[in-house]
Structure formats: C-alpha cells, structure tokens
Write a protein that holds these residues in place. Structure first.
Motif, PDB file in Angstrom:
ATOM      1  N   LEU A  66     -59.117 -92.168  15.137  1.00 28.20           N
ATOM      2  CA  LEU A  66     -59.527 -91.843  16.504  1.00 28.20           C
ATOM      3  C   LEU A  66     -59.499 -90.325  16.665  1.00 28.20           C
ATOM      4  O   LEU A  66     -58.805 -89.626  15.912  1.00 28.20           O
ATOM      5  CB  LEU A  66     -58.553 -92.501  17.490  1.00 28.20           C
ATOM      6  CG  LEU A  66     -58.346 -93.999  17.276  1.00 28.20           C
ATOM      7  CD1 LEU A  66     -57.233 -94.526  18.171  1.00 28.20           C
ATOM      8  CD2 LEU A  66     -59.639 -94.758  17.545  1.00 28.20           C
ATOM      9  N   PRO A  67     -60.243 -89.791  17.636  1.00 28.25           N
ATOM     10  CA  PRO A  67     -60.230 -88.334  17.830  1.00 28.25           C
ATOM     11  C   PRO A  67     -58.809 -87.844  18.143  1.00 28.25           C
ATOM     12  O   PRO A  67     -58.067 -88.507  18.859  1.00 28.25           O
ATOM     13  CB  PRO A  67     -61.134 -88.129  19.056  1.00 28.25           C
ATOM     14  CG  PRO A  67     -61.856 -89.417  19.252  1.00 28.25           C
ATOM     15  CD  PRO A  67     -61.063 -90.502  18.607  1.00 28.25           C
ATOM     16  N   ASN A  68     -58.465 -86.693  17.607  1.00 26.97           N
ATOM     17  CA  ASN A  68     -57.130 -86.126  17.871  1.00 26.97           C
ATOM     18  C   ASN A  68     -57.009 -85.674  19.317  1.00 26.97           C
ATOM     19  O   ASN A  68     -58.010 -85.305  19.931  1.00 26.97           O
ATOM     20  CB  ASN A  68     -56.876 -84.887  17.009  1.00 26.97           C
ATOM     21  CG  ASN A  68     -57.037 -85.219  15.557  1.00 26.97           C
ATOM     22  OD1 ASN A  68     -56.787 -86.346  15.167  1.00 26.97           O
ATOM     23  ND2 ASN A  68     -57.472 -84.232  14.774  1.00 26.97           N
ATOM     24  N   ASP A  69     -55.795 -85.667  19.788  1.00 24.90           N
ATOM     25  CA  ASP A  69     -55.555 -85.117  21.117  1.00 24.90           C
ATOM     26  C   ASP A  69     -54.191 -84.436  21.087  1.00 24.90           C
ATOM     27  O   ASP A  69     -53.195 -84.997  21.551  1.00 24.90           O
ATOM     28  CB  ASP A  69     -55.608 -86.241  22.161  1.00 24.90           C
ATOM     29  CG  ASP A  69     -55.455 -85.702  23.574  1.00 24.90           C
ATOM     30  OD1 ASP A  69     -55.272 -84.470  23.712  1.00 24.90           O
ATOM     31  OD2 ASP A  69     -55.491 -86.504  24.521  1.00 24.90           O
ATOM     32  N   LEU A  70     -54.169 -83.246  20.509  1.00 26.53           N
ATOM     33  CA  LEU A  70     -52.892 -82.558  20.345  1.00 26.53           C
ATOM     34  C   LEU A  70     -52.289 -82.149  21.685  1.00 26.53           C
ATOM     35  O   LEU A  70     -51.079 -82.024  21.819  1.00 26.53           O
ATOM     36  CB  LEU A  70     -53.045 -81.348  19.425  1.00 26.53           C
ATOM     37  CG  LEU A  70     -53.193 -81.706  17.936  1.00 26.53           C
ATOM     38  CD1 LEU A  70     -53.334 -80.451  17.089  1.00 26.53           C
ATOM     39  CD2 LEU A  70     -52.016 -82.529  17.432  1.00 26.53           C
ATOM     40  N   GLU A  71     -53.163 -81.963  22.683  1.00 27.88           N
ATOM     41  CA  GLU A  71     -52.670 -81.638  24.028  1.00 27.88           C
ATOM     42  C   GLU A  71     -51.648 -82.665  24.497  1.00 27.88           C
ATOM     43  O   GLU A  71     -50.636 -82.357  25.100  1.00 27.88           O
ATOM     44  CB  GLU A  71     -53.841 -81.654  25.025  1.00 27.88           C
ATOM     45  CG  GLU A  71     -54.565 -80.338  25.177  1.00 27.88           C
ATOM     46  CD  GLU A  71     -53.603 -79.231  25.585  1.00 27.88           C
ATOM     47  OE1 GLU A  71     -53.017 -79.357  26.661  1.00 27.88           O
ATOM     48  OE2 GLU A  71     -53.437 -78.264  24.807  1.00 27.88           O
ATOM     49  N   ARG A  72     -51.973 -83.934  24.208  1.00 27.23           N
ATOM     50  CA  ARG A  72     -51.143 -85.035  24.682  1.00 27.23           C
ATOM     51  C   ARG A  72     -49.738 -84.986  24.086  1.00 27.23           C
ATOM     52  O   ARG A  72     -48.773 -85.379  24.719  1.00 27.23           O
ATOM     53  CB  ARG A  72     -51.826 -86.355  24.307  1.00 27.23           C
ATOM     54  CG  ARG A  72     -51.458 -87.472  25.196  1.00 27.23           C
ATOM     55  CD  ARG A  72     -52.387 -88.650  25.032  1.00 27.23           C
ATOM     56  NE  ARG A  72     -52.220 -89.318  23.766  1.00 27.23           N
ATOM     57  CZ  ARG A  72     -53.210 -89.784  23.038  1.00 27.23           C
ATOM     58  NH1 ARG A  72     -54.463 -89.613  23.421  1.00 27.23           N
ATOM     59  NH2 ARG A  72     -52.981 -90.394  21.897  1.00 27.23           N
ATOM     60  N   ILE A  73     -49.669 -84.500  22.824  1.00 23.41           N
ATOM     61  CA  ILE A  73     -48.335 -84.477  22.205  1.00 23.41           C
ATOM     62  C   ILE A  73     -47.715 -83.082  22.251  1.00 23.41           C
ATOM     63  O   ILE A  73     -46.665 -82.851  21.661  1.00 23.41           O
ATOM     64  CB  ILE A  73     -48.363 -85.034  20.758  1.00 23.41           C
ATOM     65  CG1 ILE A  73     -49.253 -84.190  19.830  1.00 23.41           C
ATOM     66  CG2 ILE A  73     -48.817 -86.478  20.744  1.00 23.41           C
ATOM     67  CD1 ILE A  73     -49.093 -84.590  18.356  1.00 23.41           C
TER      68      ILE A  73
END
Ligand SMILES: Cc1cc2nc3c(=O)[nH]c(=O)nc-3n(C[C@H](O)[C@H](O)[C@H](O)COP(=O)(O)OP(=O)(O)OC[C@H]3O[C@@H](n4cnc5c(N)ncnc54)[C@H](O)[C@@H]3O)c2cc1C
Length: 802
Positions: free
Chosen positions: A287-294
């Motif tokens: 799935l697309p990364n979402d580093l903001e979320r972590i």
C-alpha cells in the motif's frame, strides 16, 4: 489436482500451511491446499517476521512457545530454511506502570517455563547500545525471541506437509462453496470442481469473503501496518546481531535487518484497509506509504534510539493484515455449519501460526483442540459482533497494541451497544459500567454527584471503598444486582430431561428445584458449569456464562439432541435481578403471595410466582453466598420489577451492588467461576466440583474419565488463600510458591471486604495441596499466603440455607 479429498484447506499463507502440516502430522494424508495465487500471497510475504513468547493469556503464551520451537522441526523435515534469527528480545519500560506490568509478565513466565530476566536500564544499555537509557526504567530479556523469514517458514510447513502426502495447488481460487446433504462440500474453483468432506477457511485477508460464501460474517478486519528499514549502521559490522526490542512508550518495535534497523509501529491513528470487501486482484502488493501517520512514533524513536535519527530510510513497507476485535485468532468449527472450520484473524502468524495449526488439526482429527484455546475460539463472538462493531474494536485494539490494559480497565469503543431495560435507571444511580458481549452491566456505583469513573491501576482503585460499602449492605441487610448478563437456554420437550442427563454431570433436579451442574467433555474436562432450573416436567431453564453461549450451542448440537428436545438460547429474552442479604426474604415476601419461609421455599427452590403484578421465575440461590433470590422475568417486565423492589426495599435500606462486589463476595465463599477456576484444562475433582458430579445417575458424557479422575486423584487442586497483600490484590495468573518453588498459579483474586482479607483462588500441584504456607507474587513481591481450609465467610453455609 485431486477432485475428491478429505480436507480442503483454503489459503496458502503461514496459517493455512501450518494447518495442512499439522493435519498430515496427525495422520490425515488425503488433504489438499488451494491457493489463489502463490504461497504467501496475502499478508504473509511482507511480514516483519518477529516472533515472541509473551502473551497476556497464559494459554496463548504456551502455544506461542510451541510455535517457536516448531521451526527446527519443520526445517529438519523439509530441508527448507526458516531463516531463524534467535537474537533474544527486550521488552522496554519507560514508566512505573509498564515496569509493574513487566514484573507481572516475568512472574507469569515462571510457571510457563519461560526464562525472563528483569534488567535495569543501565544493564540493558550494555547489551543494547542503540538506546538512550535515560528514557527507560528497565526491561525484560527473553532469550528465545527473534525473527524468521516469513516465506521460508511458510514453505517449510508446505514442503513438510507435501512430503507427508498433502497436495498443494497454486493459482487456483475458490469461487464458491455448496454443501451437500451429507454435510460435505462442493467447491467451485478457477480450475474446476473439488469435493471435500471438510473445508478450512485459512483465507487471511479474504477470510471474510470465504465466510460470506457460506452465509457467515466473520468479525475480522485488515489494518494497514507500516515498518521501515534504515540504511546500514556501520557499527553493526562484525558485531552479534542486535536484539529484538519493543519500546512500549514509543509504541514501536525494532530489530536488525541486514546492516540496518527494521522499525515498525502500531500507530494511534490506525487505518483499516478494505473495510467492507477485499479485492480479489490484490496480489503481492504493498500500500502507499504514509510516514506522516507514524511521525509521532518516529519522533519518540529518534529520542529513545538517537542513532536512528542519523541514518536514512532505505525502504518503507505498508501492508495489510487482519485482526479480530480482541486481537486474538478466530479458530474452530462454526455452530450450525457442519464440516466448516476457520483459522483466521491471526495477527501474529509467526508467533501463533504453529499453535493455531496444531489446535485446529487436533480438533478436526481428535475432536478436541488438545489445549485450552478459549481465547482463540471463534465461538466467543455472537451476532452482536457486527461489521461496524468489529471495525470500531479492531481500530481500538490496533491503536492500543503496545498500551497497558489494566485489569480494571473497560475499553470505550463500540459502546454502548446493548443495554438492558433498566440501563437508564442504573445510569441515574451513577453506575460505573463495564461491557460484556457488547452488553452494558454495572460494575459498581459511584457516590451521587461524583463522576462515575474508575481510575485504571494494578493497585486498589477508587472503587475500593464504594465496593466495600456495597458488600456491607448485602451482608448486613439487602442488596440488589442486575443479572441479565448470564447466558440462558430454555430446554423443552419430551426428551429434555434425558438429553440434559446425558450432557450434564449432575442429576436434573425435580420440578421446583435448582441444581448446579458441571458439563464435561469426553476426556472428563470441564467445559461448562450451569444452574439447571426445573420449571416443569419438560421445561428447564439452563443458566450459565453468556460469553460461552456460542461455545455451548456448538457442543449441544454436536451431542445430537434429536427431534424431541428444543434448546433455545434466550439470554436477552429473560432479564434478571437478584437480591441478596439477610433481609432479602422479608423484602421479597412483601411482594409475593407464596410462603417464602425456609420450610416452604428452602435453599435451591425454584418456582414461578407473581412478584407484584409481574410473572416471574424465582430461584432461592445467590452467588454472594448469602440468603438470596434470583428473579427472572421477560425483559418487558424488568423495569417494573426493578422499581417495585427499589421502592419496597427502602424500608430495608436496600442498596444497589455491582459486579465488583459480587466478585468479592463469591471469593469470600471460595466459589469458582467459569473461565477463571473452571476451564477445559481442569477436571471436576481438581476444581472442587466433585459434589456436583453424580457418577451413579447413569451414563453421561465424560463419566468414565471423571470416574477415573476421582479414583486416581487429579494432577492439581483448586485451593483458597488468604494473602498478606499490600495495596494490590492478586488478580489472576500470578505464580503460587511453596518453599521458594513455583507450585501453581492464581486463577482469581481480590479483596474480601466482609472478612477483611485479601483473597485468592488458584491451582497447585496435588502434592502441595495440603500445605499451609504459600506465597503469591504480586507485582514483583512475594506475599505470604495461608491456605484456607474453609471459606472465610460463613463456612458452614448457614446463611444461604436458613
Ligand atoms: C507489514 C506487516 C508486518 C507484519 N509483521 C509481523 C511480525 O513481525 N510477526 C508476525 O508474527 N506477524 C506479522 N505480521 C502479520 C502476519 O503477516 C500475519 O499474521 C500472517 O501473514 C497471517 O497469515 P494468514 O495465513 O492467516 O493470512 P494470509 O497471509 O493473508 O494468507 C491467506 C492466503 O489465502 C489465500 N486465499 C484467500 N482466499 C482464497 C481463495 N478464495 N482461494 C484460494 N486461496 C485463497 C490468499 O491468496 C493468501 O495467500 C505482519 C503483517 C504485515 C502486513
């Protein structure tokens, strides 16, 4: 591809492969695994591969130990490497509460045969230089943690199964299932038809879809999960591999991946994946990364492990995997659906996959999972676990994965969902509610004007003094508790009594009487404990634990009751109110025409009677161990019954009490309860239920094994202890010591307010059962405990009988 098999396992992830392997290991060779794409094509292939033995449930922890030990076996059989890296693992604590939790975990490990070492932060920093010790108080070292290669493990299971005769067919999707009248299954696949006597749904990310093919909505949901791998750290070169670590405060886990660090997080901003339908064309995709979320977790990680902030990120993985609402797997047969088994919702496939495969294969081949797998049994969820409930609970569970669940903590998601008719009445009385099977029930009552909230803690909470007052009211005059949250079955028909006689270990009581009746499996182990209320010749109300309703129904169906008996679950149809205490008779007598004197309505009587205007079933019994009455009415009458009792009760200073006070009072009487003292790992004589086993009444399920247990004596025995506790009581799962050796474990504990003692119930090895002096380890301290030779409250039972 074989077109006629004994078992078709659907799904070639780590779980399906493990089930297949264990079926062959137990001698079933005519087994086929169908995989939609390639093996590992669901959540398995991109897992981080971490493995752990620690689990909050000791029975699940045992199966995790089994899983990790299994890898050597399947490597040896298959010649396929599992890519084992047994680095050892650290659980790191940055708060006092987490340190307490670690002490309790370490203590539990003592009777599970785990060697968990408690270390200070300074000691840890010597073996784990990546961390900055100033953020930590200490931790636990578990020598058998580490990581494996997810594909290697799956292939090792698969090859081992193939070598034993199993067939594995890839690129073959099951598209439909139809049941024949003999209970076997016709599977439609993209490569043609397969007929299987039994099927196993090990569909992982598609388990819901495989359930829907047979009209089943399984409570599972996939969540997105991200980990990243850093660039290499030069200082790792030439060094032993970094230990696996979990930093609870940072909500992150870390391990070495080649020359870098793999860092994953269970972020609070949890995101479900494909909440309604899983697309069939999802392959080995990410799935697309979402580093903001972590980002919040990463910030903590860079403080706690400063080197990680200095190296770049080489790769980010975001993949989905499935959870049940409580985070434990869903395994077992489904009531009412013959020959259909599930093994799904496994969120830690590399710690639990072996145990799941073993238990399910045991169940299919031997008719019993072979271990206490209640925590994983699919039957623990009922219709109330809808898709929306599952969504709310799984998100909550995921976001709390690394947070402490305190023993007195009630989680908030998906509440209130189910309420009884008097819910708002109890709310108006400032009840602090708990949730059980989606149903709200009162735990205790906070003083009027204060916020009805319990502080979460391992120690005695702000509820303590209020619960004490509730207990006092019952012991001195009379208290009222709602009991709707029991499971109930109405058993009727010509064969009602003969069927109950066959499935229950005690005699069915005469009309107008109650009886306590354990239920045993063929191996003579405890699988239920009930109150049988004989309303009429052919009508018995069977009352037991609500959470086990599905589990009981499945067992009842398997016992083949025949056409002349009807077993109707009616938990929410009958609402319950119980009154208890020395004035309970006088109170109830004001509302009924019947003579309630001890002569006319003695202990263990049961009768239909009108309470005021209300038609009710009244039993003279109380789990408080006091004089008391359980009153069952259809739900439409409950409010009126409550109002009537409350109004009439004023003259007796009637006080409401909740589940916490009930628990304290049953401990004062050394009464056991289902899921704590009574579980399928114990025999009835071990559990002190021998007086409710009637070996002379004729044949019943488990009789031969129970007779053997009686003659031989069990391996262990339930004992009651008075503990010299501090400000924390035992809660369950603490080790029991005698002469500095661990000889057993606590099943439940709490403070006995009426007797002024901290109490515990627990099992010890039979040879220790007659000892007097023991100790119980509570939050890292061994507390002296004395075995009670009789219940501390009203040992002769005079109060309930007079
Ligand atoms: C990023 C990430 C990190 C993780 N880290 C860890 C970790 O460190 N440790 C750990 O223990 N776990 C970890 N997990 C979880 C682990 O991956 C799962 O517990 C495990 O993969 C579950 O395996 P499964 O066999 O139940 O499901 P899946 O792997 O989803 O397998 C199901 C299989 O069934 C097949 N299938 C489905 N429907 C059909 C059909 N109709 N016909 C034929 N075949 C079908 C699918 O193609 C698939 O191959 C992680 C997961 C992710 C996503």
């Amino acid at each position: 591809m074989k077109t006629n098999v004994r078992v078709a396992v659907i799904g070639g992830g780590v779980v399906g492969a493990s089930v297949l392997y264990h079926l062959t290991k137990l001698g079933w060779k005519d087994v086929l695994l169908l995989e939609r794409a390639e093996l590992t094509s669901g959540s398995t292939w991109h897992a981080a591969g971490g493995m752990h033995t620690v689990n909050g449930d000791p029975n699940v922890a045992r199966l995790q130990q089994y899983t990790i030990k299994l890898y050597e076996e399947i490597e040896r059989i298959s010649g396929q490497s599992c890519g084992m890296h047994v680095t050892g693992g650290l659980l790191l604590a940055g708060s006092r509460e987490r340190m307490d939790w670690l002490k309790m975990t370490q203590a539990r490990g003592r009777y599970l045969g785990m060697e968990l070492e408690l270390l200070t932060a300074q000691e840890i920093s010597k073996i784990y230089p990546l961390m900055d010790p100033k953020h930590f108080l200490g931790g636990i070292l578990d020598p058998i943690e580490g990581h494996i290669d997810p594909s290697g493990v799956t292939l090792a299971y698969a090859k081992s199964a193939q070598l034993a005769g199993a067939e594995i067919v890839r690129q073959t999707r099951v598209t439909d299932m139809q049941q024949r009248s003999d209970g076997s299954w016709d599977l439609s696949t993209t490569q043609g038809k397969v007929h299987a006597e039994q099927v196993v749904n090990a569909g992982g990310l598609w388990a819901r879809e495989l359930g829907r093919m047979v009209g089943l909505e399984l409570p599972v949901l996939a969540m997105e999960h991200q980990y990243l791998i850093t660039e290499d750290l030069p200082e790792f070169r030439g060094q032993p591999e970094l230990l696996h670590a979990i930093d609870f405060e940072g909500e992150i886990y870390l391990r070495q991946e080649r020359g870098g660090v793999l860092l994953g997080t269970y972020e609070r901003a949890a995101v479900p994946w494909s909440p309604k339908v899983t697309p069939w064309d999802f392959g080995q995709d990410l799935l697309p990364n979402d580093l903001e979320r972590i980002a919040p977790s990463l910030e903590v990680a860079f403080q706690h492990f400063p080197r990680l902030g200095e190296v770049g990120v080489r790769r980010v993985v975001n993949g989905p995997f499935t959870f049940a609402p409580d985070g434990n797997p869903l395994i077992g047969p489904i009531a009412g659906l013959r020959n259909y088994w599930v093994a799904c919702g496994v969120m830690a496939g590399f710690s639990q996959g072996g145990g799941v495969g073993l238990s399910l294969a045991n169940w299919m081949v031997e008719g019993d999972p072979g271990a206490d797998i209640w925590a994983m049994d699919v039957a623990r969820y009922g219709d109330w676990a809808t898709r929306s409930y599952t969504n709310a609970k799984v998100r909550e569970n995921y976001s709390r994965r690394f947070r402490i669940r305190f023993p007195n903590e009630e989680l908030e998601a998906a509440r209130p969902l189910r309420t009884s008719p008097i819910y708002d009445r109890l709310q108006a009385e400032n009840a602090v509610f708990g949730e059980y099977c989606g149903l709200e029930h009162a735990l205790w009552f906070a003083p009027k004007g204060s916020e009805p909230r319990e502080e979460v803690t391992f120690h005695r909470s702000n509820a303590h003094t209020h619960v004490a007052a509730e207990c006092r009211a019952v012991r001195e005059s009379v208290g009222l508790i709602e009991t709707t949250n029991y499971g109930k079955f109405e058993v009727t028909g010509k064969d009602a009594v003969s069927w109950l006689s066959r499935v229950m270990a005690n005699k069915v009581p005469a009309v107008g009487r109650l009886a306590l009746a354990p239920m045993l499996n063929d191996r003579g182990r405890l699988i239920g404990d009930f109150t049988l209320c004989r309303v009429a010749e052919e009508r018995i109300l069977v009352v037991g634990t609500y959470a086990a309703e599905g589990y009981y129904l499945r067992w009842f169906a398997a016992s083949e009751p025949g056409n002349e008996v009807s077993i109707r679950p009616c938990a929410m149809e009958y609402a319950g109110i119980s009154i208890a205490g020395p004035n309970s008779r006088a109170l109830l007598q004001q509302l009924v025409d019947e003579d309630l004197s001890n002569e006319a309505f003695p202990f263990m009587s049961f009768r239909s009677m009108d309470v005021g205007l209300i038609p009710a079933l009244v039993g003279r019994v109380s789990f408080t161990g006091d004089l008391g009455y359980e009153i069952w009415v259809t739900s439409d009458y409950q409010r009126e019954l409550y109002d009537l009792l409350m109004t009439t009760g004023r003259a007796f200073d009637l006080r409401l009490f909740g589940g916490r006070a009930l628990n304290a009072m049953r401990l004062e009487k050394s009464f056991g309860t289902w899921a704590r003292e009574f579980r399928p790992i114990y025999g009835p004589y071990e559990a002190g239920l021998g007086r409710f086993i009637d070996l002379n009444k004729g044949e019943f399920i488990g009789r031969t094994a129970a007779a053997a247990e009686k003659q031989r004596g069990g391996e262990r025995k339930l004992i009651a202890l008075s503990v010299q506790a501090g400000d924390a009581d035992a809660i369950g799962d603490e080790p029991i010591y005698h002469d500095n050796s661990v000889v057993g474990w606590v099943t439940s504990g709490g403070y006995g307010h009426s007797v002024g003692q901290s109490l515990a119930l627990g099992y010890v090895g039979i040879k220790h059962a007659d000892n007097t002096n023991f100790a119980v380890e509570i939050i890292g301290e061994r507390r002296p405990a004395v075995r009670l030779t009789q219940p501390p409250f009203d040992p002769a039972g005079a109060r309930m009988r007079s």
